[in-house]
Design a protein around this motif. Structure first.
Motif, PDB file in Angstrom:
ATOM      1  N   GLU A  88      11.936 -16.392 -46.628  1.00 49.91           N
ATOM      2  CA  GLU A  88      11.865 -17.609 -45.801  1.00 49.91           C
ATOM      3  C   GLU A  88      12.257 -17.300 -44.355  1.00 49.91           C
ATOM      4  N   MET A  89      13.267 -16.455 -44.198  1.00 53.04           N
ATOM      5  CA  MET A  89      13.725 -16.132 -42.845  1.00 53.04           C
ATOM      6  C   MET A  89      12.688 -15.293 -42.099  1.00 53.04           C
ATOM      7  N   LEU A  90      12.052 -14.372 -42.797  1.00 50.63           N
ATOM      8  CA  LEU A  90      11.004 -13.567 -42.136  1.00 50.63           C
ATOM      9  C   LEU A  90       9.827 -14.439 -41.744  1.00 50.63           C
ATOM     10  N   VAL A 135      19.622  -5.785 -51.409  1.00 49.74           N
ATOM     11  CA  VAL A 135      20.649  -5.525 -52.427  1.00 49.74           C
ATOM     12  C   VAL A 135      21.956  -6.230 -52.075  1.00 49.74           C
ATOM     13  N   ARG A 136      22.716  -6.526 -53.109  1.00 49.40           N
ATOM     14  CA  ARG A 136      24.080  -7.040 -52.903  1.00 49.40           C
ATOM     15  C   ARG A 136      25.043  -6.143 -53.656  1.00 49.40           C
ATOM     16  N   GLU A 137      26.299  -6.332 -53.417  1.00 45.28           N
ATOM     17  CA  GLU A 137      27.307  -5.562 -54.157  1.00 45.28           C
ATOM     18  C   GLU A 137      26.943  -5.721 -55.642  1.00 45.28           C
ATOM     19  N   THR A 164      27.995 -27.850 -45.036  1.00 47.69           N
ATOM     20  CA  THR A 164      27.906 -28.537 -46.339  1.00 47.69           C
ATOM     21  C   THR A 164      27.285 -27.607 -47.368  1.00 47.69           C
ATOM     22  N   ARG A 165      26.253 -26.920 -46.964  1.00 47.67           N
ATOM     23  CA  ARG A 165      25.556 -25.996 -47.867  1.00 47.67           C
ATOM     24  C   ARG A 165      26.346 -24.695 -48.048  1.00 47.67           C
ATOM     25  N   GLY A 166      27.093 -24.342 -47.000  1.00 50.92           N
ATOM     26  CA  GLY A 166      27.864 -23.089 -47.045  1.00 50.92           C
ATOM     27  C   GLY A 166      26.987 -21.877 -46.769  1.00 50.92           C
TER      28      GLY A 166
HETATM   29  P1  A3P Z   1      23.981 -16.884 -55.528  1.00 48.21           P
HETATM   30  O1  A3P Z   1      23.268 -18.018 -56.165  1.00 48.21           O
HETATM   31  O2  A3P Z   1      24.587 -15.947 -56.453  1.00 48.21           O
HETATM   32  O3  A3P Z   1      24.940 -17.312 -54.440  1.00 48.21           O
HETATM   33  P2  A3P Z   1      17.387 -14.670 -54.890  1.00 48.21           P
HETATM   34  O4  A3P Z   1      16.624 -15.497 -53.919  1.00 48.21           O
HETATM   35  O5  A3P Z   1      16.971 -13.231 -54.857  1.00 48.21           O
HETATM   36  O6  A3P Z   1      17.365 -15.267 -56.245  1.00 48.21           O
HETATM   37  O7  A3P Z   1      18.880 -14.628 -54.399  1.00 48.21           O
HETATM   38  C1  A3P Z   1      19.703 -15.744 -54.480  1.00 48.21           C
HETATM   39  C2  A3P Z   1      20.903 -15.508 -53.604  1.00 48.21           C
HETATM   40  O8  A3P Z   1      20.526 -15.603 -52.234  1.00 48.21           O
HETATM   41  C3  A3P Z   1      21.997 -16.519 -53.781  1.00 48.21           C
HETATM   42  O9  A3P Z   1      22.850 -16.009 -54.774  1.00 48.21           O
HETATM   43  C4  A3P Z   1      22.627 -16.607 -52.405  1.00 48.21           C
HETATM   44  O10 A3P Z   1      23.936 -16.112 -52.338  1.00 48.21           O
HETATM   45  C5  A3P Z   1      21.741 -15.730 -51.539  1.00 48.21           C
HETATM   46  N1  A3P Z   1      21.455 -16.257 -50.206  1.00 48.21           N
HETATM   47  C6  A3P Z   1      21.358 -15.491 -49.088  1.00 48.21           C
HETATM   48  N2  A3P Z   1      21.147 -16.236 -48.017  1.00 48.21           N
HETATM   49  C7  A3P Z   1      21.082 -17.517 -48.442  1.00 48.21           C
HETATM   50  C8  A3P Z   1      20.867 -18.748 -47.763  1.00 48.21           C
HETATM   51  N3  A3P Z   1      20.684 -18.782 -46.448  1.00 48.21           N
HETATM   52  N4  A3P Z   1      20.881 -19.893 -48.490  1.00 48.21           N
HETATM   53  C9  A3P Z   1      21.083 -19.840 -49.834  1.00 48.21           C
HETATM   54  N5  A3P Z   1      21.281 -18.692 -50.526  1.00 48.21           N
HETATM   55  C10 A3P Z   1      21.275 -17.541 -49.851  1.00 48.21           C
END
Ligand code: A3P
Length: 345
Positions: free
Chosen positions: A107-109, A181-183, A288-290
């Motif tokens: 979405e960001m790209l 990738v994430r941790e 709100t969304r974090g």
């Molecule tokens: P969590 O639900 O564990 O927090 P994918 O799209 O590959 O399924 O990855 C989902 C993950 O994208 C979410 O994992 C979330 O942490 C992360 N993410 C990264 N940027 C985000 C954003 N801007 N808004 C919502 N989720 C985001």
């Protein structure tokens, strides 16, 4: 009598007022549409690439406006012809990793004026039935785009599916491949959380993460558990490297994409040979969304769906430590092979 006249006058005023407001709204919409449908940037002043590989851009508003019309199903055959709109095979694919932030990255790209996203996960290369439908079926799933734009799709299952590297190679051996990738332990818990939520929605019970991730007989990490296996990034990457050189991959830091997305996106722009167009204006933190949300323009902005950014269950710290220790050597190998190092435990 006087009362009747007043009522009549009020009625007339109401009709007149509605007509005025209606006309103003129509004009605003019409001007907006015209603005959106016509190239804002005249041919002569359009961006001219300095490097041969760079992709010329039209303005963000132009892309948004036109694609908005297309999404609404408003593209006429005439518009498709006029703008040379085509369905193009992807020139870059986000191949994984599931729960790494693949949706956020796509979405960001897509904020970039030279990028067009395939909205759905197409699962062409990992699903035998889809693959048997052939490349024209795949192309038909791609969105309309301007010839100079690049189409990107994401299907995170590609990363872990045995047959996929060879199939993608056969389509385009020079395609650019993005892996976010994430941790690894956090990713595994995120993976678990998604499955857990699905079970809960169907009123089904499910095992605790600890019971799935640790083998009760050996007390060791259970490598048969898919959420664990998926996080062994280097194992999967090895299969890809049999087909593609490492330079054809770009690794995105999914943890940083959450906390500070812009630098990660700028690295991707560079990898895709795109001029830097995504700016801080396009990304704003929604408390709100974090999470960071997307701002396309003054009117249109959006956050990702609630299924992105779930609250993870608490995991026994000793299990977390065990998993982190387990992933450690694989992570080291991953850093070594990709040339990108992370501060994972
Ligand atoms: P969590 O639900 O564990 O927090 P994918 O799209 O590959 O399924 O990855 C989902 C993950 O994208 C979410 O994992 C979330 O942490 C992360 N993410 C990264 N940027 C985000 C954003 N801007 N808004 C919502 N989720 C985001």
């Amino acid at each position: 009598m006087l009362f009747k006249q007043q009522a009549l006058l009020r009625q007339k005023l109401f009709v007149l007022g509605s007509l005025v407001i209606g006309s103003v709204l129509y004009l605003v919409a019409r001007v907006g549409t015209l603005d959106r449908l016509q190239p804002i940037c005249p041919i002569e002043s359009r961006f001219h690439p300095s490097e041969p590989e760079q992709i010329p851009l039209r303005t963000l508003q132009f892309k948004r406006g036109l694609l908005h019309e297309l999404r609404k199903g408003n593209a006429s055959k005439e518009q498709i012809r006029l703008h040379n709109l085509v369905q193009q095979l992807p020139r870059a694919i986000i191949i994984g990793v599931r729960k790494g932030g693949t949706r956020a990255l796509l979405e960001m790209l897509n904020l970039h004026p030279a990028v067009v996203k395939a909205s759905q996960e197409i699962h062409f290369f990992d699903n035998d039935k889809n693959y048997a439908r052939g490349i024209d079926w795949y192309r038909g799933k791609m969105p309309l785009s301007l010839p100079h734009q690049i189409t990107i799709e994401k299907s995170p299952a590609y990363f872990i599916t045995e047959e996929v590297p060879e199939r993608i190679f056969k389509m385009n051996s020079s395609i650019k491949l993005l892996i976010i990738v994430r941790e690894p332990t956090t990713r595994a818990v995120s993976d678990y959380t998604q499955v857990l939520e699905g079970k809960e929605r169907k009123n089904k019970t499910y095992h605790k993460f600890e019971n799935l991730a640790i083998d009760a007989n050996t007390c060791e990490v259970n490598t048969k558990y898919k959420a664990v296996r998926t996080s062994i990034y280097t194992k999967h990457l090895e299969r890809w490297l049999k087909y593609f050189p490492v330079e054809q991959f770009h690794i995105v830091d999914g943890d940083r994409l959450i906390t500070d997305p812009l630098p990660e996106l700028q690295l991707v722009e560079r990898f895709l040979n795109l001029p830097s167009r995504i700016s801080q204006y396009n990304l704003y933190f929604n408390a709100t969304r974090g999470f960071y949300c997307l701002r396309f323009n003054i009117i249109f902005n959006k956050c990702l769906a609630g299924s992105k950014g779930r609250i993870h269950p608490e995991v026994d710290p000793s299990v977390v430590t065990k998993l982190q220790k387990f992933f450690h050597p694989f992570n080291q190998k991953f850093y070594q092979v990709t040339g990108r190092t992370f501060n994972w435990q």
